[in-house]
Design a protein around this motif. Sequence first.
Motif, mmCIF file in Angstrom:
data_model
loop_
_atom_site.group_PDB
_atom_site.id
_atom_site.type_symbol
_atom_site.label_atom_id
_atom_site.label_comp_id
_atom_site.label_asym_id
_atom_site.label_seq_id
_atom_site.Cartn_x
_atom_site.Cartn_y
_atom_site.Cartn_z
ATOM 1 N N PRO A 45 0.800 -1.235 0.000
ATOM 2 C CA PRO A 45 0.000 0.000 0.000
ATOM 3 C C PRO A 45 0.827 1.276 0.000
ATOM 4 O O PRO A 45 0.314 2.338 -0.345
ATOM 5 N N ASP A 46 2.104 1.180 0.364
ATOM 6 C CA ASP A 46 2.953 2.369 0.409
ATOM 7 C C ASP A 46 3.683 2.646 -0.906
ATOM 8 O O ASP A 46 4.368 3.663 -1.028
ATOM 9 N N SER A 47 3.550 1.761 -1.885
ATOM 10 C CA SER A 47 4.191 1.967 -3.198
ATOM 11 C C SER A 47 3.280 2.839 -4.061
ATOM 12 O O SER A 47 2.687 2.386 -5.044
ATOM 13 N N PHE A 52 -0.007 4.268 -8.716
ATOM 14 C CA PHE A 52 -0.491 5.351 -9.569
ATOM 15 C C PHE A 52 -0.427 4.960 -11.036
ATOM 16 O O PHE A 52 -1.423 5.075 -11.774
ATOM 17 N N PHE A 53 0.728 4.482 -11.491
ATOM 18 C CA PHE A 53 0.897 4.140 -12.905
ATOM 19 C C PHE A 53 0.005 2.960 -13.307
ATOM 20 O O PHE A 53 -0.630 2.984 -14.378
ATOM 21 N N ILE A 54 -0.048 1.927 -12.468
ATOM 22 C CA ILE A 54 -0.849 0.760 -12.827
ATOM 23 C C ILE A 54 -2.336 1.093 -12.826
ATOM 24 O O ILE A 54 -3.095 0.637 -13.694
ATOM 25 N N SER A 55 -2.786 1.909 -11.863
ATOM 26 C CA SER A 55 -4.202 2.272 -11.827
ATOM 27 C C SER A 55 -4.590 3.122 -13.029
ATOM 28 O O SER A 55 -5.698 2.981 -13.563
ATOM 29 N N VAL A 56 -3.688 3.994 -13.484
ATOM 30 C CA VAL A 56 -3.958 4.791 -14.687
ATOM 31 C C VAL A 56 -4.155 3.879 -15.887
ATOM 32 O O VAL A 56 -5.109 4.034 -16.668
ATOM 33 N N LEU A 57 -3.247 2.900 -16.045
ATOM 34 C CA LEU A 57 -3.364 1.973 -17.173
ATOM 35 C C LEU A 57 -4.585 1.073 -17.038
ATOM 36 O O LEU A 57 -5.207 0.702 -18.047
ATOM 37 N N ALA A 58 -4.962 0.733 -15.810
ATOM 38 C CA ALA A 58 -6.108 -0.146 -15.606
ATOM 39 C C ALA A 58 -7.427 0.551 -15.907
ATOM 40 O O ALA A 58 -8.397 -0.094 -16.323
ATOM 41 N N ILE A 59 -7.488 1.865 -15.704
ATOM 42 C CA ILE A 59 -8.722 2.598 -15.953
ATOM 43 C C ILE A 59 -9.020 2.678 -17.446
ATOM 44 O O ILE A 59 -10.187 2.717 -17.863
ATOM 45 N N VAL A 60 -7.979 2.671 -18.288
ATOM 46 C CA VAL A 60 -8.172 2.850 -19.734
ATOM 47 C C VAL A 60 -9.055 1.753 -20.335
ATOM 48 O O VAL A 60 -10.046 2.056 -21.018
ATOM 49 N N VAL A 251 0.872 11.493 -3.333
ATOM 50 C CA VAL A 251 2.264 11.152 -3.036
ATOM 51 C C VAL A 251 3.033 10.883 -4.320
ATOM 52 O O VAL A 251 4.190 11.312 -4.475
ATOM 53 N N ALA A 252 2.412 10.176 -5.265
ATOM 54 C CA ALA A 252 3.085 9.885 -6.536
ATOM 55 C C ALA A 252 3.414 11.166 -7.290
ATOM 56 O O ALA A 252 4.488 11.285 -7.896
ATOM 57 N N ALA A 253 2.519 12.140 -7.264
ATOM 58 C CA ALA A 253 2.766 13.411 -7.945
ATOM 59 C C ALA A 253 3.973 14.121 -7.353
ATOM 60 O O ALA A 253 4.792 14.710 -8.073
ATOM 61 N N GLU A 254 4.111 14.070 -6.029
ATOM 62 C CA GLU A 254 5.274 14.692 -5.390
ATOM 63 C C GLU A 254 6.562 13.986 -5.787
ATOM 64 O O GLU A 254 7.585 14.635 -6.057
ATOM 65 N N HIS A 255 6.535 12.667 -5.839
ATOM 66 C CA HIS A 255 7.731 11.907 -6.234
ATOM 67 C C HIS A 255 8.117 12.179 -7.687
ATOM 68 O O HIS A 255 9.306 12.161 -8.029
ATOM 69 N N LEU A 256 7.134 12.423 -8.534
ATOM 70 C CA LEU A 256 7.392 12.661 -9.952
ATOM 71 C C LEU A 256 7.603 14.132 -10.278
ATOM 72 O O LEU A 256 7.782 14.492 -11.437
#
Length: 379
Positions: A45-47, A52-60, A251-256
């Motif tokens: 859950p902390d990754s 973020f990336f996998i959920s974006v691809l899964a929504i498509v 959190v992903a946006a901050e890392h990127l």
Amino acid sequence: MSSSDGRSSPSAGIGRSVLQELRHTPVLWLIVLVPIVIVLEHLVPDSHTLLFFISVLAIVPLATLLSRATEAVAARTGDAVGGLLNATLGNLTELVISLSALRTGQYLLVKASLAGAIVTNTLFMLGGAFLLGGLKHHLQEFNRVNARFQACLLFLATIAVLVPSIISEVDQPPPLAISQNVSLGLSVILIAVYALGMLFSLRTHKELFASAGHADEEQATWPLGLSIAILVGVTVLVALVSEIFVGSVQVAAEHLGMTPAFVGFIVVALVGAAAEMTTAFSAARADRLDLSVGIALGSAAQIALFVAPLLVIVSYVIGPEPMTLQFWPGAVTMMIVATVAATLLSNGGRGAWYAGVMALALYAIFAFTLFVLPPAGPT
């Protein structure tokens, strides 16, 4: 398997429909990422960046299935019911993502995704349809009455968004409660206008909105039972994946190195409109630019007149506090400019590839500016 009279069984027909769709739509193979991201959300859950990336691809692929099933049901229920169904489910992905963010109080992400969806539909989707259709067909025609109608609705909505933003900039800004009351009243007005607009275009003056183009080929529709089952199942999966997306995006946006405003304005808008873009682009290539323009401008009008006001009303129930229609000045400016540009590009009732280039260039200007210098707007 065949029945005793030589006809194929319903289950066999459904199986062939699914296999045929998978062969013709490779993006649907990404559906395997849906169970993967759900499992990873429990294991790691902390990754946040990975989720973020996998959920974006899964929504498509989910959005693609949702759009395809909606079209199949609408084709069998007639214009009135089909129009209502498309209005309700056409932007379901965007709505579910926004509801998930609304529940956690990420109002900046919600507003950025709404503004981004409007700009993406009016510039990126419309421009891409003009470009792809124009590269195959020298000149394409579409119903400019419908385009003007949708553009007028969109302009009305942007004015309604502009009002709360203006009153917040006066010498003595009103209390937050006043802005919330103004936004609530405007939301009711916009939803009423949207409902009357559907009545006008689907019932009382539907002859004005007849298609001006023609299709190269007729697309086969799914069986009604399969379409309804997919609508129900995909809706549940979109809700689950959207929860994971919203939980990881900050959190992903901050890392990127991205702000929630950029993620909402660009990433969420593009992901939420993935299915509609697929339909709009393929329709333009099939010389059905009329359908492409209707999808692009109609979807933007839906978001501005229905989705955004609905979120304001729902925020009174599920949000930490009521949301307003007050956007940061940059977002309001981009929405107004995009609306004016779409009106100018669609005013003639004809499309060519260079019109698409101009729309896409304007979208690129907005996206690049927002990435390099993200606006510091109201939270």
